[in-house]
Write a protein that holds these residues in place. Sequence first.
Motif, PDB file in Angstrom:
ATOM      1  N   UNK A  17       0.787  -1.228   0.000  1.00  0.00           N
ATOM      2  CA  UNK A  17       0.000   0.000   0.000  1.00  0.00           C
ATOM      3  C   UNK A  17       0.819   1.278   0.000  1.00  0.00           C
ATOM      4  N   UNK A  18       2.125   1.180  -0.037  1.00  0.00           N
ATOM      5  CA  UNK A  18       2.998   2.360  -0.061  1.00  0.00           C
ATOM      6  C   UNK A  18       3.702   2.450  -1.408  1.00  0.00           C
ATOM      7  N   UNK A  30       8.196   8.711   0.431  1.00  0.00           N
ATOM      8  CA  UNK A  30       7.364   7.565   0.779  1.00  0.00           C
ATOM      9  C   UNK A  30       5.913   8.037   0.849  1.00  0.00           C
ATOM     10  N   UNK A  31       5.059   7.398   0.059  1.00  0.00           N
ATOM     11  CA  UNK A  31       3.653   7.780  -0.063  1.00  0.00           C
ATOM     12  C   UNK A  31       2.748   6.652   0.436  1.00  0.00           C
ATOM     13  N   UNK A  32       1.622   7.009   1.038  1.00  0.00           N
ATOM     14  CA  UNK A  32       0.592   6.051   1.435  1.00  0.00           C
ATOM     15  C   UNK A  32      -0.515   6.103   0.392  1.00  0.00           C
ATOM     16  N   UNK A  33      -0.627   5.053  -0.424  1.00  0.00           N
ATOM     17  CA  UNK A  33      -1.611   5.027  -1.501  1.00  0.00           C
ATOM     18  C   UNK A  33      -3.025   4.775  -0.992  1.00  0.00           C
ATOM     19  N   UNK A  34      -3.141   4.239   0.196  1.00  0.00           N
ATOM     20  CA  UNK A  34      -4.467   3.935   0.737  1.00  0.00           C
ATOM     21  C   UNK A  34      -5.067   5.097   1.514  1.00  0.00           C
ATOM     22  N   UNK A  47      -1.098  10.224   0.297  1.00  0.00           N
ATOM     23  CA  UNK A  47      -0.584  11.037   1.403  1.00  0.00           C
ATOM     24  C   UNK A  47       0.932  10.865   1.480  1.00  0.00           C
ATOM     25  N   UNK A  48       1.663  11.983   1.516  1.00  0.00           N
ATOM     26  CA  UNK A  48       3.110  11.943   1.692  1.00  0.00           C
ATOM     27  C   UNK A  48       3.406  11.620   3.152  1.00  0.00           C
TER      28      UNK A  48
END
Length: 140
Positions: A17-18, A30-34, A47-48
């Motif tokens: 999910x990242x 690093x990004x949170x795709x969820x 979200x960064x």
Amino acid sequence: AAQAGADEGADDGLLGGWLLSAANDGVLKLWDLRAAARTGKRAGTPKLLASEASMHSGKGIFSMHERGGSVLTASKDGSVGLTVIALSELRAERTWEGVCDGGVVKAVAWSGEGGLGPSTFAAGGRGGGGGRPPSGRGSR
């Protein structure tokens, strides 16, 4: 350069999910795709979580390779950087300078399983002509 984690709901490791991204500004992100789904924001707005800019003198990152939460980055400044993903943070660990005889490092990869050791890598790029082969080996 970018490396994505697993699809939402899958549990196959740290990056599930990242997304890791890097670009010509020399910053690893690093990004949170969820996060968009959880917060109700429109789709496609991740979200960064963290960024790391101290590894490569503001020069671009050509490639990266993540394994087990450790990320190698290859840079225009002639270095290879090691960044560790700890929880949802990026922590700069080490930089190897002059890996390709001071030339641009265009590719980096961890050694294969059972290779020269768990923290051995190979790098290639454009050397400065000093007779050193365009590869590097480092360990933590």
